[in-house]
Each structure stands twice: as C-alpha cells, then as structure tokens.
Design an enzyme around this catalytic site. Structure first.
Site, PDB file in Angstrom:
ATOM      1  N   GLU A  56      43.325 -17.343  -9.709  1.00  0.00           N
ATOM      2  CA  GLU A  56      43.633 -17.181  -8.287  1.00  0.00           C
ATOM      3  C   GLU A  56      44.312 -18.407  -7.655  1.00  0.00           C
ATOM      4  OE1 GLU A  56      40.066 -16.031  -6.229  1.00  0.00           O
ATOM      5  OE2 GLU A  56      39.797 -14.216  -7.401  1.00  0.00           O
ATOM      6  N   GLU A  78      38.423  -9.587 -12.510  1.00  0.00           N
ATOM      7  CA  GLU A  78      37.291  -9.621 -11.586  1.00  0.00           C
ATOM      8  C   GLU A  78      37.350  -8.406 -10.674  1.00  0.00           C
ATOM      9  OE1 GLU A  78      36.721 -13.090  -9.077  1.00  0.00           O
ATOM     10  OE2 GLU A  78      37.238 -14.406 -10.757  1.00  0.00           O
TER      11      GLU A  78
HETATM   12  O1  IFM Z   1      33.192 -15.898  -6.556  1.00  0.00           O
HETATM   13  C1  IFM Z   1      34.570 -15.658  -6.458  1.00  0.00           C
HETATM   14  C2  IFM Z   1      35.264 -16.095  -7.727  1.00  0.00           C
HETATM   15  O2  IFM Z   1      35.023 -17.426  -8.013  1.00  0.00           O
HETATM   16  C3  IFM Z   1      36.759 -15.906  -7.575  1.00  0.00           C
HETATM   17  N1  IFM Z   1      37.081 -14.594  -7.121  1.00  0.00           N
HETATM   18  C4  IFM Z   1      36.351 -14.042  -6.014  1.00  0.00           C
HETATM   19  C5  IFM Z   1      34.861 -14.197  -6.232  1.00  0.00           C
HETATM   20  C6  IFM Z   1      34.090 -13.613  -5.037  1.00  0.00           C
HETATM   21  O3  IFM Z   1      34.458 -14.251  -3.867  1.00  0.00           O
END
Ligand code: IFM
Length: 454
Positions: free
Chosen positions: A163, A356
């Site tokens: 990210e 994710e």
């Molecule tokens: O916890 C975070 C993760 O580190 C990166 N993506 C989003 C998740 C939830 O906010």
C-alpha cells in the site's frame, strides 16, 4: 460455488502489527516505534512494543494456522531487523527469525508470501529524509536484495511494497501515520520514491536469479460520485486519480496520469522524476496484489480534505442504508467485483492476488470464552462471492488472503480495532479462534463458501 483448482486461500499479517520484541536480536528503531511513542499520535498511546508477541510465539502461531488448514501465509519482514540502521551488512539474527518462519511454514505445507515493506522504515533513513529522498529508494533495493538472497526459492511470492498510497499520503500528506509529516509536495515525492524503490528492488532481485514470483500490493477503491452533479463527478475523478490511477498508471502504463500532474502542479514541479525512472517502475510483474476494503462514494467539498483525501476538495459519504464496520467503513462487496474487472480490462491480465480483505467488528469473548463474530462471516462470505463473480467474468484471480490472522496493532487506532479471525486476549496473549476462523477453515476445505441453502 467452487473456486478454480489450486486457488490459494490464505491469511495476512504485518511485522510491526504482531511481532513485538522491538529491542531484541539487534533490531533497530523504525518510524513506527518513534511515532507510537510520541504522545497523541496513537489512540490510548498504544505501541507495537509487545503487540501479539508473535516473535516469541512463532511455533504456536504456526500450529494455529496449520490447525485451521490455512494454505498460504502473507507476512512482512521488518526492515530494521535486517538492517538496524537502514543500510550496510545484514543482521543475521534478524534474518534467522524469518528463515525459521519460512521453514516452519513449509514444514506445515503453508505457502510463504513475503512482503518486504509494510511501513516500518528504519528511523535512521527517515532522519536522512525518508521516502521524500531518492536515497531511500536505493537503500530499499539493497535491502530487498539481502532478503531475496537469503530466502529465494523458499518463498512462494514476493511483494515489494504494501500500500504505497498509505505510506505516502497518510504518512507524509495527512500525518496520521508515521512519520507524521503534513505536506502534499512531500507526499508526491514519497509516492515517486516508493514506486522507484519498488522498481529498483524488482531489478535487483531479478538480477540475483531464481524464478520467484515478484509483485506489489496496492490498496485500491472504486470511486463513485454521490450525484450526477458536475462538481461531484469532478471530485470523484480526482479521488480516483489519487487513490488508484496515480499507482496503477505508472506501474502498468509507464506514466503518471496527466490530470494528476496538472492537479498537483501548484504543489510540485515533479523534478524528482528522472529520465528512465518510469521504465524502472513499469518493469513487468508476475502478479498484482490488491487490498480491498471499501468503495469511495464522494461529493465535492468546500474545503480541502486532510485525512482520507489530502489536497482535494472532496469528502466521502456513507451510502444510505450501507452497513459499516467498526472502522466506519461501508460494506460494499459488489465494488470488489467492479474493481477486479476494471484492473483486468484497463491495466493488466497478470494474476491478481487479493492480498488483504477483512473487517473490524466489536468482538468480545463471551462467558464461555467463545467469540461469535457472525458479522465477519457475513462480510467474508459476501466478498468471496464477489470475487467469484469476477472470476466468472474472466478475471485471473489466483489467491485470497484474509486480513487478518490475529487481532493486532491497528496503526493509529492502536489495539481498539479487531480485524482477526483469531481473537487475541492481550493481557494473557491467549489466542481464541473466532467463529469466523472455523467457518474459514470450512471454506478452504470446500474451496469456496458454503451453498446459501446449507
Ligand atoms: O491493518 C491494515 C494493514 O496493515 C494494511 N491494510 C489495511 C489494514 C486495515 O486497516
């Protein structure tokens, strides 16, 4: 509903969010140690000092994953464990921890997926300018080479950055994440140096041989205007440019979007972009990692936003009737289908991994010690179905990692938000698989969510 054969079902975590042991075995300080120890930056002054104590509970956590039938585990390597000062020789004890982790996964037939950078920049590099300077991109490529040399051939897939939008815009633009700077021109420079660091790392890793798969993970959100009003449509275009195209275009088209260069012209002359950088950034990848949490429904705002949309006159709305998670994020699974189809049609056909997806809810252990998180089951079920729909529409989706294995340190929200399928009782560090963990184990066994009439 069945997913393709060999579809990879996994769970994800990140180093600073679970490991703890911040002063052990030669680890140096990261920007998140500094930030979380600065009063007022993290809710309840929580820090990652202990987190889920995963560094000391590695075997237990590996057994936990095996007991759930998890097929792939996405974790991140803490750069300051490998290079405590952000450069120079590798700290072998740091590498040993990840060697043990990877070996432990393979012994249990769980495929390791390794993220090289999930936001824990060595503080020494931030002191020299952090991601606003080009030197950090070069250091990152060296660090990537060190880890790759140590573990190549053992890791299923390598993710350079997690990210980069969050690192650049929440870290350097809005200041709500480490290192806590608030300057749009710095966020733009950080965006470029993160992407350049990715490109240089890919180049370095490929030059070291091996056939390992290499990709990057972006957090992407489909954007919808709140109305057909011209101002709202314009706000939606800008937000899409910042959140999605500013990253997808350089990676897959070798150019920054023209409208973004114009939009930010008063903030930056983009002189940090040098000849050849975009070719480096656009080097071919083996897969694209996508983190999906929500759609952005936006409308024009009188003032520039700070946190979610820094530097844009736009604000986010929760669509009427939409359910929200404990983070206040709208639950919109159909936007996941839309996103995956858009990537496929407009950008690339390399395999996509959802690296994710998940949600925080207000989980608690009942007097019997059970955590009945039905909302999370519903959330995951609807998103798995949305992902399946994208596959039906021709998208090459190959993996799905649920965020997260464990409740953990949710950055500026500290421990107040629980994303895990396994509950962590922080005072005792006891792990309690939630109802969703057992449900997910069943999904994995069946290779898809249960039929609706079951
Ligand atoms: O916890 C975070 C993760 O580190 C990166 N993506 C989003 C998740 C939830 O906010």
């Amino acid at each position: 509903m069945r997913f393709p054969e060999n579809f990879l079902w996994g769970v994800a975590t990140a180093a600073y969010q679970i490991e703890g042991a911040v002063n052990e075995d030669g680890r140096g300080p990261s920007i998140w140690d500094t930030f979380s120890h600065t009063p007022g930056k993290v809710l309840h002054s929580d820090t990652g000092d202990i987190a889920c104590d995963h560094y000391h509970r590695l075997e237990e956590d590996l057994d936990l994953m095996a007991s759930l039938g998890i097929r792939a585990y996405r974790f991140s390597v803490a750069w300051p464990r490998i290079q405590p000062e952000g450069s120079g020789l590798a700290n072998q004890k740091g590498l040993d921890f990840y060697r043990r982790l990877v070996a432990g996964l393979r012994e249990r037939s769980i495929e390791p997926t390794l993220t090289l950078y999930h936001w824990d920049l060595p503080q020494a590099l931030e002191d020299r300018g952090g991601w606003t300077v080009r030197e950090t991109s070069e250091r990152f490529a060296e660090y990537a080479g060190i880890v790759y040399e140590a573990l190549k051939g053992e890791v299923g897939a390598w993710i350079t950055l997690n990210e980069p939008w969050v690192s650049a815009w929440l870290g350097y633009g809005a200041g709500v994440h480490a290192p806590g700077r608030r300057d749009i021109s710095e966020a733009l420079a950080a965006t470029h140096h993160l992407l350049l660091g990715h490109g240089l790392a890919v180049e370095n890793m490929r030059s070291l041989g091996g056939n390992d798969r290499i990709g990057i993970t972006l957090n992407l959100s489909p954007v919808r205007a709140a109305s057909e009003d011209a101002a709202d449509t314009e706000a939606a275009r800008l937000v899409d440019g910042n959140a999605n195209r500013l990253y997808l275009d350089p990676l897959f088209r070798g150019a920054y979007p023209e409208d973004m260069l114009q939009h930010y012209a008063s903030e930056s002359d983009f002189s940090f972009v040098r000849d050849g950088d975009l070719e480096t950034i656009a080097a071919p990848l083996d897969f694209l990692g996508v983190n999906y949490y929500m759609r952005h429904t936006v409308r024009a705002a009188a003032e520039e936003g700070r946190s979610r949309f820094p530097g844009m006159r736009a604000e986010m709305l929760i669509p009427p009737g939409a359910q929200t998670t404990a983070m206040g994020w709208p639950v919109e699974p159909d936007a996941l289908t839309e996103l995956l189809v858009r990537i496929d049609r407009e950008y690339t056909q390399v395999p996509i991994y959802i690296t994710e997806n998940g949600a925080a809810f207000y989980d608690y252990a009942d007097p019997e010690g059970d955590v009945d998180d039905e909302e999370r089951i519903e959330f995951l079920d609807s998103h798995f179905r949305a992902a399946h729909e994208a596959i039906e529409q021709g998208v090459n989706l190959a993996a799905y990692f649920v965020w997260s294995l464990l409740d953990n340190f949710e950055w500026a929200e500290g421990y107040s938000k629980r994303f895990g399928i396994v509950y962590v009782d922080y005072p005792t560090q006891r792990r309690i698989p939630k109802m969703s963990a057992r449900w997910y184990a069943d999904v994995i066994r069946r290779n898809g969510p249960p039929d609706t009439n079951e």
